[in-house]
Design an enzyme around this catalytic site. Structure first.
Site, PDB file in Angstrom:
ATOM      1  N   ARG A   1      45.061  69.012  31.990  1.00  0.00           N
ATOM      2  CA  ARG A   1      45.886  69.647  33.046  1.00  0.00           C
ATOM      3  C   ARG A   1      46.643  70.847  32.486  1.00  0.00           C
ATOM      4  NH1 ARG A   1      49.507  65.037  35.411  1.00  0.00           N
ATOM      5  NH2 ARG A   1      50.345  66.733  36.662  1.00  0.00           N
TER       6      ARG A   1
ATOM      7  N   HIS B   1      60.873  66.940  37.370  1.00  0.00           N
ATOM      8  CA  HIS B   1      59.937  66.038  36.698  1.00  0.00           C
ATOM      9  C   HIS B   1      59.403  66.621  35.398  1.00  0.00           C
ATOM     10  CE1 HIS B   1      59.130  64.063  40.872  1.00  0.00           C
ATOM     11  NE2 HIS B   1      60.275  63.702  40.338  1.00  0.00           N
TER      12      HIS B   1
ATOM     13  N   CYS C   1      58.243  64.237  21.196  1.00  0.00           N
ATOM     14  CA  CYS C   1      57.907  63.010  20.475  1.00  0.00           C
ATOM     15  C   CYS C   1      58.234  61.808  21.359  1.00  0.00           C
ATOM     16  CB  CYS C   1      58.719  62.931  19.178  1.00  0.00           C
ATOM     17  SG  CYS C   1      58.557  61.346  18.356  1.00  0.00           S
TER      18      CYS C   1
ATOM     19  N   GLN D   1      59.363  69.477  42.038  1.00  0.00           N
ATOM     20  CA  GLN D   1      58.783  68.254  41.467  1.00  0.00           C
ATOM     21  C   GLN D   1      57.584  68.624  40.601  1.00  0.00           C
ATOM     22  OE1 GLN D   1      58.657  64.895  44.668  1.00  0.00           O
ATOM     23  NE2 GLN D   1      58.501  66.850  45.768  1.00  0.00           N
TER      24      GLN D   1
ATOM     25  N   CYS E   1      61.396  60.005  18.763  1.00  0.00           N
ATOM     26  CA  CYS E   1      62.675  60.702  18.475  1.00  0.00           C
ATOM     27  C   CYS E   1      62.945  61.789  19.511  1.00  0.00           C
ATOM     28  CB  CYS E   1      62.659  61.266  17.051  1.00  0.00           C
ATOM     29  SG  CYS E   1      61.554  62.666  16.818  1.00  0.00           S
TER      30      CYS E   1
ATOM     31  N   ASP F   1      54.053  72.386  36.652  1.00  0.00           N
ATOM     32  CA  ASP F   1      53.102  73.435  36.253  1.00  0.00           C
ATOM     33  C   ASP F   1      53.758  74.744  35.821  1.00  0.00           C
ATOM     34  OD1 ASP F   1      52.285  73.759  39.793  1.00  0.00           O
ATOM     35  OD2 ASP F   1      53.881  74.743  38.663  1.00  0.00           O
TER      36      ASP F   1
ATOM     37  N   GLY G   1      55.495  71.648  50.782  1.00  0.00           N
ATOM     38  CA  GLY G   1      54.331  71.125  50.075  1.00  0.00           C
ATOM     39  C   GLY G   1      54.576  69.846  49.309  1.00  0.00           C
TER      40      GLY G   1
ATOM     41  N   CYS H   1      58.780  62.116  12.668  1.00  0.00           N
ATOM     42  CA  CYS H   1      58.837  60.652  12.523  1.00  0.00           C
ATOM     43  C   CYS H   1      57.471  59.994  12.652  1.00  0.00           C
ATOM     44  CB  CYS H   1      59.805  60.054  13.554  1.00  0.00           C
ATOM     45  SG  CYS H   1      59.111  59.990  15.211  1.00  0.00           S
TER      46      CYS H   1
HETATM   47  C1  BV8 Z   1      62.828  56.478  38.900  1.00  0.00           C
HETATM   48  C2  BV8 Z   1      55.444  64.042  36.746  1.00  0.00           C
HETATM   49  C3  BV8 Z   1      64.490  54.939  38.188  1.00  0.00           C
HETATM   50  C4  BV8 Z   1      54.261  63.428  36.054  1.00  0.00           C
HETATM   51  C5  BV8 Z   1      55.865  62.679  38.730  1.00  0.00           C
HETATM   52  C6  BV8 Z   1      58.628  50.400  41.644  1.00  0.00           C
HETATM   53  C7  BV8 Z   1      58.719  50.409  40.261  1.00  0.00           C
HETATM   54  C8  BV8 Z   1      59.250  51.481  39.568  1.00  0.00           C
HETATM   55  C9  BV8 Z   1      59.688  52.586  40.254  1.00  0.00           C
HETATM   56  C10 BV8 Z   1      59.594  52.565  41.623  1.00  0.00           C
HETATM   57  C11 BV8 Z   1      59.077  51.504  42.332  1.00  0.00           C
HETATM   58  N1  BV8 Z   1      59.124  51.811  43.653  1.00  0.00           N
HETATM   59  C12 BV8 Z   1      59.657  53.030  43.811  1.00  0.00           C
HETATM   60  C13 BV8 Z   1      59.960  53.497  42.591  1.00  0.00           C
HETATM   61  C14 BV8 Z   1      60.521  54.753  42.280  1.00  0.00           C
HETATM   62  C15 BV8 Z   1      59.388  55.702  41.943  1.00  0.00           C
HETATM   63  C16 BV8 Z   1      58.709  56.120  43.231  1.00  0.00           C
HETATM   64  O1  BV8 Z   1      59.297  56.858  44.003  1.00  0.00           O
HETATM   65  N2  BV8 Z   1      57.490  55.619  43.478  1.00  0.00           N
HETATM   66  C17 BV8 Z   1      56.794  55.973  44.685  1.00  0.00           C
HETATM   67  C18 BV8 Z   1      55.298  55.962  44.412  1.00  0.00           C
HETATM   68  C19 BV8 Z   1      57.178  54.994  45.781  1.00  0.00           C
HETATM   69  N3  BV8 Z   1      60.011  56.818  41.297  1.00  0.00           N
HETATM   70  C20 BV8 Z   1      60.131  56.817  39.968  1.00  0.00           C
HETATM   71  O2  BV8 Z   1      59.642  55.999  39.250  1.00  0.00           O
HETATM   72  C21 BV8 Z   1      61.000  57.948  39.424  1.00  0.00           C
HETATM   73  N4  BV8 Z   1      61.945  57.391  38.490  1.00  0.00           N
HETATM   74  O3  BV8 Z   1      62.905  56.065  40.032  1.00  0.00           O
HETATM   75  O4  BV8 Z   1      63.632  56.024  37.865  1.00  0.00           O
HETATM   76  C22 BV8 Z   1      63.729  53.675  37.896  1.00  0.00           C
HETATM   77  C23 BV8 Z   1      63.578  53.277  36.565  1.00  0.00           C
HETATM   78  C24 BV8 Z   1      62.889  52.096  36.301  1.00  0.00           C
HETATM   79  C25 BV8 Z   1      62.366  51.316  37.352  1.00  0.00           C
HETATM   80  C26 BV8 Z   1      62.524  51.743  38.680  1.00  0.00           C
HETATM   81  C27 BV8 Z   1      63.192  52.928  38.962  1.00  0.00           C
HETATM   82  C28 BV8 Z   1      60.149  58.966  38.683  1.00  0.00           C
HETATM   83  C29 BV8 Z   1      59.304  59.727  39.681  1.00  0.00           C
HETATM   84  C30 BV8 Z   1      58.636  60.916  38.976  1.00  0.00           C
HETATM   85  C31 BV8 Z   1      57.200  60.604  38.636  1.00  0.00           C
HETATM   86  N5  BV8 Z   1      56.552  61.800  38.059  1.00  0.00           N
HETATM   87  N6  BV8 Z   1      55.344  63.797  38.177  1.00  0.00           N
HETATM   88  C32 BV8 Z   1      52.993  64.193  36.318  1.00  0.00           C
HETATM   89  O5  BV8 Z   1      53.035  65.217  37.038  1.00  0.00           O
HETATM   90  O6  BV8 Z   1      51.954  63.748  35.807  1.00  0.00           O
HETATM   91  S1  BV8 Z   1      55.688  62.437  40.380  1.00  0.00           S
HETATM   92  C33 BV8 Z   1      54.383  63.353  40.918  1.00  0.00           C
HETATM   93  O7  BV8 Z   1      53.984  62.766  42.130  1.00  0.00           O
HETATM   94  C34 BV8 Z   1      54.747  64.748  41.284  1.00  0.00           C
HETATM   95  O8  BV8 Z   1      55.642  65.341  40.390  1.00  0.00           O
HETATM   96  C35 BV8 Z   1      55.306  64.608  42.663  1.00  0.00           C
HETATM   97  O9  BV8 Z   1      56.669  64.375  42.619  1.00  0.00           O
HETATM   98  C36 BV8 Z   1      54.627  63.371  43.151  1.00  0.00           C
HETATM   99  C37 BV8 Z   1      53.570  63.755  44.141  1.00  0.00           C
HETATM  100  O10 BV8 Z   1      54.246  64.308  45.178  1.00  0.00           O
HETATM  101  P1  BV8 Z   1      53.895  65.755  45.734  1.00  0.00           P
HETATM  102  O11 BV8 Z   1      54.371  66.797  44.810  1.00  0.00           O
HETATM  103  O12 BV8 Z   1      54.459  65.730  47.079  1.00  0.00           O
HETATM  104  O13 BV8 Z   1      52.327  65.886  45.752  1.00  0.00           O
HETATM  105  P2  BV8 Z   1      51.315  65.111  46.696  1.00  0.00           P
HETATM  106  O14 BV8 Z   1      49.961  65.381  46.186  1.00  0.00           O
HETATM  107  O15 BV8 Z   1      51.775  63.703  46.886  1.00  0.00           O
HETATM  108  O16 BV8 Z   1      51.487  65.821  48.135  1.00  0.00           O
HETATM  109  C38 BV8 Z   1      51.107  67.165  48.297  1.00  0.00           C
HETATM  110  C39 BV8 Z   1      51.666  67.588  49.637  1.00  0.00           C
HETATM  111  O17 BV8 Z   1      51.385  68.975  49.835  1.00  0.00           O
HETATM  112  C40 BV8 Z   1      51.031  66.841  50.799  1.00  0.00           C
HETATM  113  O18 BV8 Z   1      52.031  66.537  51.758  1.00  0.00           O
HETATM  114  C41 BV8 Z   1      50.053  67.871  51.390  1.00  0.00           C
HETATM  115  O19 BV8 Z   1      49.916  67.725  52.795  1.00  0.00           O
HETATM  116  C42 BV8 Z   1      50.746  69.167  51.079  1.00  0.00           C
HETATM  117  N7  BV8 Z   1      49.882  70.330  50.885  1.00  0.00           N
HETATM  118  C43 BV8 Z   1      48.677  70.372  50.253  1.00  0.00           C
HETATM  119  N8  BV8 Z   1      48.238  71.655  50.229  1.00  0.00           N
HETATM  120  C44 BV8 Z   1      49.208  72.416  50.829  1.00  0.00           C
HETATM  121  C45 BV8 Z   1      50.239  71.564  51.256  1.00  0.00           C
HETATM  122  N9  BV8 Z   1      51.336  72.022  51.894  1.00  0.00           N
HETATM  123  C46 BV8 Z   1      51.417  73.352  52.124  1.00  0.00           C
HETATM  124  N10 BV8 Z   1      50.462  74.233  51.739  1.00  0.00           N
HETATM  125  C47 BV8 Z   1      49.351  73.799  51.104  1.00  0.00           C
HETATM  126  N11 BV8 Z   1      48.404  74.683  50.752  1.00  0.00           N
HETATM  127 ZN    ZN Z   2      59.522  61.925  16.317  1.00  0.00          ZN
END
Ligand code: BV8
Ligand code: ZN
Length: 260
Positions: free
Chosen positions: A77, A126, A134, A108, A137, A111, A195, A158
């Site tokens: 990626r 994010h 790391c 979010q 550390c 990129d 988006g 480390c």
């Molecule tokens: C947290 C980085 C506290 C990595 C990302 C159960 C267990 C543990 C956690 C949870 C749980 N239930 C809920 C949670 C919380 C969880 C969560 O929300 N889960 C969801 C699935 C329910 N959140 C977390 O875990 C967060 N941390 O809560 O910490 C905690 C601690 C311990 C235990 C519990 C809680 C961390 C969340 C961050 C994750 N990292 N990204 C990487 O990129 O690899 S998230 C990743 O997915 C993205 O960054 C983004 O945020 C998300 C996807 O969302 P979108 O960006 O909206 O993308 P998507 O493809 O989904 O949608 C695209 C949209 O664009 C669509 O609507 C489409 O129609 C539209 N579109 C497409 N083309 C166009 C367009 N619109 C306009 N024009 C276009 N051309």
């Molecule tokens: Zn290290």
């Protein structure tokens, strides 16, 4: 909630709100980068990772279980993002930032395209895929050797595995970035939500925070999301088309000067 009226007039009404806003906040998701060629999270994964759900790969447990698989997914990626460029949606947000008194863009996306487009008042909720740290550390790695083919590269300090500096599911967001985004949601007059599928928390809570504080929420998305029914305006279309149209409608004279 306003009564339903034809889409083009909704753009004009939304533009009027934007033009008179003192503080504009923006939340973006993968849809903003889609027209740059960056696959969104809901786009099915391809190649090696086609059998995985990104929400299972972007987790500490996936990295612990198979560090090389996760490392390689991010390396691919990272390489892909290095070949793309910001699109008209990113540029329109830079344009808005220049025209309003107060502005904050919370993304979010990992990129880096908003910063490359010229956005300055920006928080990356994010993390950023171009940064590598790391896994133990947490020091940021300036360089690394991809030579090892069975394991991720190791920390020079480390010797623990390196990992992408992104927020995985079940990991906390950077406290400063989240606080800045929450403050902006509470204080802004207009929140643009562009988006994003509005399903990943805590980022997905920002529109509700803004609504509760009296902001006008304008969603721009090519499809319906869980937020659509709660937004003041839901402008359906591609971000690369709708955002420039919104800017042109909000500031027609200025845009006329800019357009060739
Ligand atoms: C947290 C980085 C506290 C990595 C990302 C159960 C267990 C543990 C956690 C949870 C749980 N239930 C809920 C949670 C919380 C969880 C969560 O929300 N889960 C969801 C699935 C329910 N959140 C977390 O875990 C967060 N941390 O809560 O910490 C905690 C601690 C311990 C235990 C519990 C809680 C961390 C969340 C961050 C994750 N990292 N990204 C990487 O990129 O690899 S998230 C990743 O997915 C993205 O960054 C983004 O945020 C998300 C996807 O969302 P979108 O960006 O909206 O993308 P998507 O493809 O989904 O949608 C695209 C949209 O664009 C669509 O609507 C489409 O129609 C539209 N579109 C497409 N083309 C166009 C367009 N619109 C306009 N024009 C276009 N051309
Ligand atoms: Zn290290």
């Amino acid at each position: 909630m306003h009564e339903k009226s034809p889409p083009e007039s909704r753009l004009a009404e939304a533009a009027a709100q934007l033009a008179r806003a003192c503080y504009v906040a923006v939340l973006t998701g993968a849809g903003v980068s889609a027209e740059s060629g960056v696959p969104t999270f809901r786009d099915a994964l391809t190649g090696l990772w086609a059998t995985f759900d990104p929400r299972e790969l972007a987790t500490p447990s996936a990295f612990a279980r198979n560090p090389k698989l996760v490392w390689d997914w991010y390396a691919e990626r990272r390489a892909q993002v290095a070949t793309v460029a910001p699109n008209a949606a990113h540029r329109a947000l830079v344009d808005i930032e220049a025209r309003v008194p107060r502005f904050l863009l919370a993304t979010q996306n990992v990129d880096g395209l908003h910063r490359r487009a010229g956005s300055r008042a920006l928080v990356e909720l994010h993390g950023n895929i171009a940064r590598v740290k790391c896994s133990a550390c947490m020091c940021i790695a300036a360089r690394w050797d991809e030579a090892e083919d069975a394991l991720p590269p190791r920390c020079a300090r480390c010797a623990a595995f390196l990992r992408p500096d992104v927020v995985w599911f079940e990991e906390l967001l950077p406290a400063g970035a989240l606080a800045a985004a929450e403050d902006a949601a509470r204080e802004c007059d207009v929140l643009l939500v562009v988006g994003t599928s509005a399903e990943v928390y805590p980022a997905a809570a920002l529109p509700d925070t803004a609504r509760a504080a009296g902001a006008c929420v304008i969603e721009i998305n090519s499809a319906t999301t869980p937020l659509t029914a709660r937004a003041d305006f839901a402008l359906r279309g591609r971000a690369g088309d709708v955002l420039p149209a919104l800017v042109h409608a909000a500031w027609p004279a200025a845009s006329a000067l800019l357009s060739p």
